[in-house]
Design an enzyme around this catalytic site. Structure first.
Site, short mmCIF file in Angstrom:
data_model
loop_
_atom_site.label_atom_id
_atom_site.label_comp_id
_atom_site.label_asym_id
_atom_site.label_seq_id
_atom_site.Cartn_x
_atom_site.Cartn_y
_atom_site.Cartn_z
CG HIS A 110 -2.06 0.96 1.14
ND1 HIS A 110 -1.92 2.31 1.37
CD2 HIS A 110 -3.37 0.75 0.84
CE1 HIS A 110 -3.10 2.90 1.22
NE2 HIS A 110 -4.00 1.98 0.90
CD GLU B 178 -7.23 -1.80 -2.66
OE1 GLU B 178 -6.26 -2.20 -1.96
OE2 GLU B 178 -7.59 -0.61 -2.69
#
Length: 361
Positions: free
Chosen positions: A252, A307
């Protein structure tokens, strides 16, 4: 100092959320999101995000009534949606439909009321166009259902299971708000010109449509589909690493440790273990993939991001990839609205400078 894409540049002061990437913490109005997700419903968390306090029973009832009001689209919005070709994307249908809410009557409402109505309307807009694309009849809203239940009901025409509702609602609560991301920034820039909430949400939806912002879970779904069975996890991942491919769902830009949203989604999946094979596969795959990434890419600290489990949840409720970004927007419209309201209260038009680097003749 020039920063391409305004990376790292502080553009606003906000009291809505704190995204602490170094320590892996997400807070809504100072409260750790874990406390909100575990103990409160979508409606309660949405109220909290918009009002900076949890609702009383009376306030929650009033909030729910206004939210359900949004489920009944104005006639002119329905007509516009009926005129749209079914070949346009759901995101484009959302953008068009929300923009048509800007009637004089709607804009006379308090901005908080507008925000709640649009939040209630968005799942209806999505399901209406989705079913139109499939050539299926429209499913009317059911006022006996919660926000999350009703969304699944309108999409599929069947009563969702408690497992489906819990999994999706956890995702929605965790993705309502996440700082000054691209779509939220777009919403704030729009309303900083003294434009209106429907225009700001329209800008945000247009921004969310881009695959660099709202499309990541579909790539994770492709990974899970490729793995299919826990016996293939190592084979698939080692092949990707060997070929220099990115392993979607890991790493991320902001979080330097585990994404707190992925931790909570993992916990939700573990609570539901045995109830759905895709949730089971995701929890088993995550552990093995992290071990392989640590082995082949030592020191990179590639933790699971939101996600990864979002894709697993979407797959478990048979939600096609075309609905991933629209569903993300069902949650994030709450955060967009909160930021728009904050921007209105602390008005200053965004006017960054550009640096000319072209020819001089």
């Amino acid at each position: 100092m020039f920063q391409k894409g305004l990376k790292g540049v502080v553009a606003v002061h906000t009291k809505i959320s704190l995204v602490d990437g170094e320590n892996g913490v997400l807070r809504y109005h100072g409260t750790n999101v874990k406390e909100l997700v575990l103990d409160y419903s979508f409606e309660q968390v949405a109220y909290f995000l918009l009002n900076d306090k949890l609702p009383t029973e009376v306030e929650l009832q009033q909030f729910n009534e206004k939210l359900k009001e949004g489920r009944y689209l104005p006639l002119h919005v329905q007509k516009v949606m009926d005129a749209l070709p079914k070949t346009i994307s759901i995101m484009d249908a959302m953008r068009t439909a929300i923009s048509t809410f800007s009637t004089a009557e709607f804009l006379q409402m308090q901005i908080m009321e507008q925000a709640i109505v649009l939040t209630g309307a968005l799942p209806v807009v999505i399901s209406r166009h989705y079913r139109k694309q499939l050539g299926l009849p429209i499913i009317e809203a059911n006022d006996n259902f919660s926000h999350t239940e009703n969304y699944l009901w309108m999409l599929n025409g069947t009563i969702p299971t408690s497992t489906q509702v819990e999994a999706l609602e956890t995702y929605l609560k965790l993705t309502m708000e996440h700082g000054l991301n691209a779509s939220t920034f777009a919403a704030r820039v729009t309303v900083s010109t003294e434009s209106d909430l429907p225009a700001a949400v329209t800008s945000a939806i247009g921004t969310m449509k881009g695959p660099l912002h709202g499309g990541a879970p579909s790539e994770v779904l492709n990974l899970l589909e490729e793995i299919k069975d826990e016996s293939r996890i190592q084979l698939v991942i080692e092949e990707k690493i060997k070929n220099g491919e990115k392993v979607m769902g890991f790493g991320h830009r902001i979080y330097k440790t585990e994404d707190p949203r992925s931790i909570l989604l993992r916990e939700a999946c573990l609570r539901l273990q045995g109830s759905d094979p895709w949730l089971d596969l995701a929890t088993k795959a995550e552990k093995e993939i992290i071990g392989l990434l640590d082995k082949y890419k030592p020191g990179r600290k590639l933790y699971t991001n939101v996600e990864f489990y979002a894709a697993a949840i979407m797959r478990s409720i048979d939600m096609p990839a075309a609905l991933f970004t629209p569903t993300f927007s069902v949650a994030r419209i709450v955060g967009w609205s909160a930021h728009v309201i904050e921007q209105v209260d602390d008005q200053a038009i965004f006017r960054p400078q550009s640096l000319y680097v072209g020819k001089i003749k």
